[in-house]
Design an enzyme around this catalytic site. Structure first.
Site, PDB file in Angstrom:
ATOM      1  N   HIS A 103       0.848  -1.188   0.000  1.00  0.00           N
ATOM      2  CA  HIS A 103       0.000   0.000   0.000  1.00  0.00           C
ATOM      3  C   HIS A 103       0.885   1.240   0.000  1.00  0.00           C
ATOM      4  CE1 HIS A 103      -2.610   3.085   1.825  1.00  0.00           C
ATOM      5  NE2 HIS A 103      -3.604   2.436   1.256  1.00  0.00           N
ATOM      6  N   PRO A 104       0.432   2.363  -0.562  1.00  0.00           N
ATOM      7  CA  PRO A 104       1.315   3.527  -0.717  1.00  0.00           C
ATOM      8  C   PRO A 104       2.045   4.001   0.520  1.00  0.00           C
ATOM      9  CG  PRO A 104      -0.639   3.844  -2.034  1.00  0.00           C
ATOM     10  CD  PRO A 104      -0.843   2.563  -1.275  1.00  0.00           C
ATOM     11  N   VAL A 105       1.474   3.860   1.729  1.00  0.00           N
ATOM     12  CA  VAL A 105       2.191   4.362   2.898  1.00  0.00           C
ATOM     13  C   VAL A 105       3.188   3.346   3.452  1.00  0.00           C
ATOM     14  CG1 VAL A 105       0.374   5.953   3.582  1.00  0.00           C
ATOM     15  CG2 VAL A 105       0.385   3.630   4.507  1.00  0.00           C
ATOM     16  N   LYS A 106       3.264   2.145   2.874  1.00  0.00           N
ATOM     17  CA  LYS A 106       4.198   1.137   3.365  1.00  0.00           C
ATOM     18  C   LYS A 106       5.620   1.441   2.874  1.00  0.00           C
ATOM     19  CE  LYS A 106       1.092  -1.391   5.500  1.00  0.00           C
ATOM     20  NZ  LYS A 106      -0.183  -0.815   5.096  1.00  0.00           N
ATOM     21  N   THR A 107       6.567   0.589   3.240  1.00  0.00           N
ATOM     22  CA  THR A 107       7.981   0.879   2.986  1.00  0.00           C
ATOM     23  C   THR A 107       8.285   0.964   1.498  1.00  0.00           C
ATOM     24  OG1 THR A 107       8.440  -0.348   5.005  1.00  0.00           O
ATOM     25  CG2 THR A 107      10.324   0.237   3.629  1.00  0.00           C
TER      26      THR A 107
END
Length: 386
Positions: A190-194
């Site tokens: 997901h976009p906020v992951k690493t």
């Protein structure tokens, strides 16, 4: 109000990422093609796993793990209450019951003691234990695995926060996802992951049989028998369309090449946060870090004594927003959710409640400058009236 808002998380997409996606768009495959296998190989090598299986998102990864283990209706899975909904929901997708484990109130992690207590409440066969590497910090895997094994269960690591995190149990350095202590580990992009693929997930495992089942189950349960006509396929069991397209795997490959840089930056920002938040103690302190964990933090969680500060969390969140600082809460205890409360009744999990009462996630992503951390710390101090 500043025009430059710092969200709690944000993807880092650069020109070479865009070029990789554009190249994939010009190639022969948009969906399941050679880039999927290339991404899987690179990911497995990065985390030290024997096998990696890409899928459509992190929830699909957890669902596939339950399916691959043949978890059945009426069996039990144990999950910490401090996590995203999907950790518990994946058990319900296959008809299993969920027993919620409490967590360390200062780290938010399932512990051997809280797992042992949850095992004591379990009714029926316990099939899987699902520790969550919350924020990127690593749960105590060897002890959790030993308890799970004593109960006849396997460990499945829910690791979307922990790509790039490492750990040291004894003298041995290990990587999250290498599955030395678990049957499988699941990840999210997901976009906020690493690293980001927009949506996307991965399951790693050391078991070739599980890897093959994961690949079959992500594609409708279809198999192509050896020696059959080239168009022939069979469906021995139900599966799902959980495939990750080539075009997103192209982005994943490009992002994965930057993982060392992303990890280094996250660690540097976290260290600066620790320095800048120190003067706000004892009202504010970072979430506790286990001694064995060297995280690439996905979340920078501050534990805030709102009552002592004379502020509600909502007041602090709004005051931060007025100063251009986004924040989030990770997480509302899952056992509080109406679905689970109706199914299992009220639960007394004091560690989860204590965590939830104090937690607030502050901005953390590689695109932040050092001065952004200073700005957040100053804004938090002002929001608390310090």
């Amino acid at each position: 109000m500043t025009d430059q808002v710092l969200p709690y998380g944000r993807q880092t997409i650069e020109d070479d990422d865009i070029a990789a996606v554009a190249e994939a768009l010009r190639a022969d495959f948009l969906t399941t093609g050679p880039t999927v296998a290339a991404f899987e190989r690179a990911f497995a090598e990065t985390v030290g796993a024997a096998h990696a299986v890409a899928c459509s998102n992190g929830t699909a990864a957890l669902h596939l793990a339950m399916l691959a283990l043949d978890v059945k209706p009426g069996e039990v899975c144990i999950a910490p209450s401090i996590t995203f909904l999907a950790t518990a929901n994946c058990a319900r997708f296959v008809g299993a019951e969920v027993v919620f484990a409490d967590v360390d109130p200062d780290a938010g992690l399932m512990t051997p003691d809280t797992l042992a207590e949850a095992l004591g409440r379990a009714e029926g066969r316990v099939r899987a234990v699902l520790p969550v590497h919350l924020r990127g910090d690593v749960a105590e895997l060897p002890a959790l695995q030993a308890l799970a094994a004593q109960a006849g269960a396997v460990l499945v690591e829910d690791a979307p926060h922990a790509l790039g995190s490492t750990m040291r149990f004894g003298n041995q350095a290990e990587r999250v996802g290498d599955c030395r202590h678990s049957a499988m580990a699941t990840f999210s992009f997901h976009p906020v992951k690493t690293i980001a693929t927009g949506e996307g997930g991965m399951v790693t495992t050391g078991d070739a049989r599980l890897a093959e089942r994961l690949r079959t189950l992500r594609s409708h349960g279809m198999v192509r028998p050896a020696g059959a006509e080239p168009w022939w396929y069979e469906m021995p069991e139900l599966g799902f369309n959980y495939r990750l397209p080539d075009v997103l795997c192209a982005l994943g490959l490009s992002q994965l090449s930057k993982l060392p840089r992303f990890v280094e930056r996250r660690r540097a920002l976290a260290a600066r946060y620790h320095d800048r938040l120190a003067p706000l103690a004892p009202l504010v302190r970072p979430a506790a870090r286990p001694e064995w964990s060297d995280p690439a933090l996905h979340l920078m969680v501050a534990l805030i004594d709102f009552e002592a500060a004379g502020r509600t969390r909502l007041q602090v969140v709004e005051a931060l927003r007025e100063r251009g600082v986004g924040s989030q809460v990770h997480y509302i205890p899952v056992h509080r959710q109406p679905y689970y409360r109706e199914r299992y009744g009220a639960l007394d999990l004091p560690g989860a409640e204590a965590w939830y009462a104090r937690c607030l996630s502050l901005p953390l992503y590689p695109g932040m400058a050092d001065e952004d951390v200073d700005r957040v710390a100053d804004a938090l101090s002002e929001a608390l009236g310090l």
